[in-house]
Design a protein around this motif. Sequence first.
Motif, PDB file in Angstrom:
ATOM      1  N   HIS A 488       0.784  -1.194  -0.120  1.00 34.87           N
ATOM      2  CA  HIS A 488       0.020  -0.072  -0.078  1.00 34.87           C
ATOM      3  C   HIS A 488       0.730   1.241   0.180  1.00 34.87           C
ATOM      4  N   ILE A 489       2.051   1.234   0.126  1.00 36.75           N
ATOM      5  CA  ILE A 489       2.973   2.316  -0.107  1.00 36.75           C
ATOM      6  C   ILE A 489       3.969   2.173  -1.367  1.00 36.75           C
ATOM      7  N   ASP A 490       3.620   3.075  -2.428  1.00 37.93           N
ATOM      8  CA  ASP A 490       4.326   3.304  -3.402  1.00 37.93           C
ATOM      9  C   ASP A 490       5.846   3.969  -3.424  1.00 37.93           C
ATOM     10  N   GLU A 491       6.809   3.163  -3.894  1.00 37.94           N
ATOM     11  CA  GLU A 491       8.125   3.981  -3.887  1.00 37.94           C
ATOM     12  C   GLU A 491       8.450   4.128  -5.382  1.00 37.94           C
ATOM     13  N   PHE A 492       8.328   5.318  -5.674  1.00 37.71           N
ATOM     14  CA  PHE A 492       8.449   5.407  -7.317  1.00 37.71           C
ATOM     15  C   PHE A 492       9.853   5.187  -7.739  1.00 37.71           C
ATOM     16  N   SER A 493      10.888   5.337  -7.220  1.00 40.53           N
ATOM     17  CA  SER A 493      12.108   4.969  -7.609  1.00 40.53           C
ATOM     18  C   SER A 493      13.274   4.840  -6.735  1.00 40.53           C
ATOM     19  N   ALA A 494      13.889   3.411  -6.741  1.00 44.41           N
ATOM     20  CA  ALA A 494      14.821   3.159  -5.493  1.00 44.41           C
ATOM     21  C   ALA A 494      15.921   3.876  -5.793  1.00 44.41           C
ATOM     22  N   ASP A 495      16.314   4.369  -7.057  1.00 47.69           N
ATOM     23  CA  ASP A 495      17.585   5.216  -7.074  1.00 47.69           C
ATOM     24  C   ASP A 495      17.416   6.355  -6.598  1.00 47.69           C
ATOM     25  N   VAL A 496      16.312   7.085  -6.485  1.00 44.77           N
ATOM     26  CA  VAL A 496      16.084   8.485  -5.751  1.00 44.77           C
ATOM     27  C   VAL A 496      16.223   8.117  -4.262  1.00 44.77           C
ATOM     28  N   CYS A 497      15.696   7.084  -3.753  1.00 42.28           N
ATOM     29  CA  CYS A 497      15.843   6.858  -2.263  1.00 42.28           C
ATOM     30  C   CYS A 497      17.283   6.653  -1.981  1.00 42.28           C
ATOM     31  N   LYS A 498      18.021   5.980  -2.848  1.00 44.81           N
ATOM     32  CA  LYS A 498      19.490   5.827  -2.467  1.00 44.81           C
ATOM     33  C   LYS A 498      20.275   7.062  -2.417  1.00 44.81           C
ATOM     34  N   GLN A 499      19.755   8.052  -3.207  1.00 45.00           N
ATOM     35  CA  GLN A 499      20.535   9.306  -3.154  1.00 45.00           C
ATOM     36  C   GLN A 499      20.024  10.252  -2.018  1.00 45.00           C
ATOM     37  N   CYS A 500      18.992  10.013  -1.538  1.00 47.21           N
ATOM     38  CA  CYS A 500      18.403  10.587  -0.413  1.00 47.21           C
ATOM     39  C   CYS A 500      19.093  10.123   0.813  1.00 47.21           C
ATOM     40  N   ILE A 501      19.292   9.014   0.904  1.00 43.95           N
ATOM     41  CA  ILE A 501      19.927   8.106   1.770  1.00 43.95           C
ATOM     42  C   ILE A 501      21.377   8.724   2.040  1.00 43.95           C
ATOM     43  N   GLN A 502      22.309   8.663   0.943  1.00 42.51           N
ATOM     44  CA  GLN A 502      23.440   9.216   0.749  1.00 42.51           C
ATOM     45  C   GLN A 502      23.418  10.632   1.338  1.00 42.51           C
ATOM     46  N   LYS A 503      22.530  11.583   1.012  1.00 43.03           N
ATOM     47  CA  LYS A 503      22.621  12.703   1.364  1.00 43.03           C
ATOM     48  C   LYS A 503      22.436  13.083   2.790  1.00 43.03           C
ATOM     49  N   TYR A 504      21.517  12.409   3.071  1.00 50.38           N
ATOM     50  CA  TYR A 504      21.470  12.667   4.776  1.00 50.38           C
ATOM     51  C   TYR A 504      22.193  11.875   5.792  1.00 50.38           C
ATOM     52  N   HIS A 505      22.580  10.628   5.220  1.00 47.77           N
ATOM     53  CA  HIS A 505      23.680  10.248   5.821  1.00 47.77           C
ATOM     54  C   HIS A 505      25.288  10.622   6.064  1.00 47.77           C
ATOM     55  N   SER A 506      25.547  11.357   4.908  1.00 44.77           N
ATOM     56  CA  SER A 506      26.464  12.122   4.674  1.00 44.77           C
ATOM     57  C   SER A 506      26.781  13.103   5.965  1.00 44.77           C
ATOM     58  N   HIS A 507      25.553  13.485   6.611  1.00 49.62           N
ATOM     59  CA  HIS A 507      25.722  14.584   7.675  1.00 49.62           C
ATOM     60  C   HIS A 507      25.344  13.947   8.783  1.00 49.62           C
ATOM     61  N   GLY A 508      25.090  12.492   8.976  1.00 51.24           N
ATOM     62  CA  GLY A 508      25.046  11.721   9.993  1.00 51.24           C
ATOM     63  C   GLY A 508      23.431  11.884  10.771  1.00 51.24           C
ATOM     64  N   ASN A 509      22.677  12.073   9.440  1.00 56.79           N
ATOM     65  CA  ASN A 509      21.317  12.314   9.968  1.00 56.79           C
ATOM     66  C   ASN A 509      20.394  11.246   9.355  1.00 56.79           C
ATOM     67  N   GLU A 510      19.311  10.771   9.731  1.00 59.02           N
ATOM     68  CA  GLU A 510      18.331   9.858   9.458  1.00 59.02           C
ATOM     69  C   GLU A 510      17.547  10.464   8.141  1.00 59.02           C
ATOM     70  N   VAL A 511      17.189   9.664   7.135  1.00 62.17           N
ATOM     71  CA  VAL A 511      16.328  10.362   6.170  1.00 62.17           C
ATOM     72  C   VAL A 511      14.809  10.454   6.781  1.00 62.17           C
ATOM     73  N   PRO A 512      14.333  11.506   6.430  1.00 62.05           N
ATOM     74  CA  PRO A 512      12.978  12.114   7.034  1.00 62.05           C
ATOM     75  C   PRO A 512      11.812  10.910   7.040  1.00 62.05           C
ATOM     76  N   CYS A 513      11.980   9.843   6.117  1.00 57.26           N
ATOM     77  CA  CYS A 513      10.726   8.860   5.900  1.00 57.26           C
ATOM     78  C   CYS A 513      11.130   7.715   7.167  1.00 57.26           C
ATOM     79  N   VAL A 514      12.280   7.663   7.671  1.00 50.04           N
ATOM     80  CA  VAL A 514      12.691   6.857   8.836  1.00 50.04           C
ATOM     81  C   VAL A 514      12.792   7.856  10.214  1.00 50.04           C
ATOM     82  N   GLY A 515      13.085   8.854  10.000  1.00 47.70           N
ATOM     83  CA  GLY A 515      13.315   9.565  11.200  1.00 47.70           C
ATOM     84  C   GLY A 515      11.920  10.254  11.679  1.00 47.70           C
ATOM     85  N   ASP A 516      10.988  10.128  10.779  1.00 50.21           N
ATOM     86  CA  ASP A 516       9.630  10.959  11.170  1.00 50.21           C
ATOM     87  C   ASP A 516       8.402   9.682  11.165  1.00 50.21           C
TER      88      ASP A 516
END
Length: 571
Positions: A488-516
Amino acid sequence: MKRIEYDVLFVGGGISSLSAAHRLVDLAKQEKASLKIAVFEKGKDFGSHILSGAVSNPRAVKKLFPDYETNGFPIEGICKETCVMMLGCKKAWEIPPFISPSEMNKLGYLILSLSNVVKWMASSLTEKVKDSPSIIVDLYNGFPATEVIYNGSRIEGVKVDSTGNAENDNCYGKVTVFGDKGFLSRDIITKFNLTQLPQKWAVGVKEIWETQNDFSGKVWHTIGYPLLDGSFGGGFIYGLKDKRIAIGMIIGLDSENPALHPPQILQNFKKHPWVQGMIKEGKVLKYGAALVPEGGCYSLPREFSVDGGMLIGDALGILNLKGFSGIDKSMESGMTAADIIFEAVQKKDFSSGILRRFKQRLMEGWVGKELNDARYYRYAFHENKKVFGNYLPKIVKGLDESGIVIGLLKAFISDPPGTIGSAINLRKMMSGKIDIGAVKWEEDRKYSKADYKAKETAEPEGFNKNTIYSTADVVFYASTHYHIGNKHIDEFSADVCKQCIQKYHSHGNEVPCVGDCTAEVHQIHIKDNEKVHFMNLENCVQCRTCEIVCPENNLKVNPAEHGSGPDFSGL
């Protein structure tokens, strides 16, 4: 096979839809008219996906059910004591009534379990038509509307099943009324370009506790601890009957913090000595989470109706943050919509020309007046972020150390012009007595900061550890259940998620979908030496927080099918 068709379809079996359905039945009985209504609810039962505070002005209940005090309408209590508390890490200060905003005075208001109210309204609606064979009301629980059916620019109905046979899957209506919290109404708003200003969302997390003492009739709202990172929000505790309390936090999703962890904010709230005094010998009964539309007047759609379709209640977003008044307005929106729909049925005209009278009538009444008076309420805090981010933490620190007077002095001394300016601006905007024109803000997802630096916050000591739960543990009390193979939850692009993870984790933070996330649905796993997004869909409480905060707009939460999802009965 003849297609399934009704005069009126309701999408979402919440308070606004059922208020409209009740009003339509009352009108049809008065006029001895024929009427055919269907209400589609995604939860396994009416009320099982409904969560709210809830303390409400009784005016709308009185209007729809004049005999509500004797007809079995479920009430948890009448507010007899009400106050606003400011919390430090250690101490609590009751804000005097002459300082506290008058709109937070809830004396005489109804304390409700909205889930129980909705369940009762569905049952009483069925009873209401038993002696009226010309009026048909079909209630379909466990049937989510998953897609809007269009004929050009006209709404003709909704898809409610997935057998592959359109005659079985689709249901048609002369008018389709959407009272859902964005699952389908968001698509209508997008298709018809109805967005005036993006909705400003908060997430509410709530538990029901059984307590040793009786707090029935008492209503508390709180500011301060544990929300001291600059995020907008506060807490509440409502005394219910049978020695129970509702305890919760409301947290704005336009926070810079990408890892709010709403369930843990609630656990931190419960650690406070003042709260511990209520729950330390008690036990948790239920947990849930839901979105709260806080944008108010300027986030309302440009139009409330199109050809063959209407938006009511949470689909409109008519909660008034000033006083946190939403239930009465949702009910009034449903009743007002019903009046217009009945006129349309009588005239056999379901065009926008008739249906658009709904907006005019609603906004010319008390709902529109109150929303207009509070049009800058949320914007006041959006524009004066130092109030929650700088001054409030200093005030409550002083409260803990030496008392409220010292706390106020510390905040003032730290920035005299700023504190005075913010206080004046806040007061002016909250009052609604000045006109600064239309406001501007972006989608909540735009405010998340990948390089956010969390502030250290002190934690209360001496709390009963048995009253505090991990998110994984507290989700058990949401009683989630999904059928095998649910997606029931659509993830439109796995690559976009990977880029988001790299962006937030590079600063030591969780991605918002996990953190919120309110239910530990979203996680980061390692696959082939690469961080990937993973979802425990069986935990989902259908709150849509992940969709709102996803920085890349890469997630979409769909309504659970076949009665799956949480069970918020009694919340």
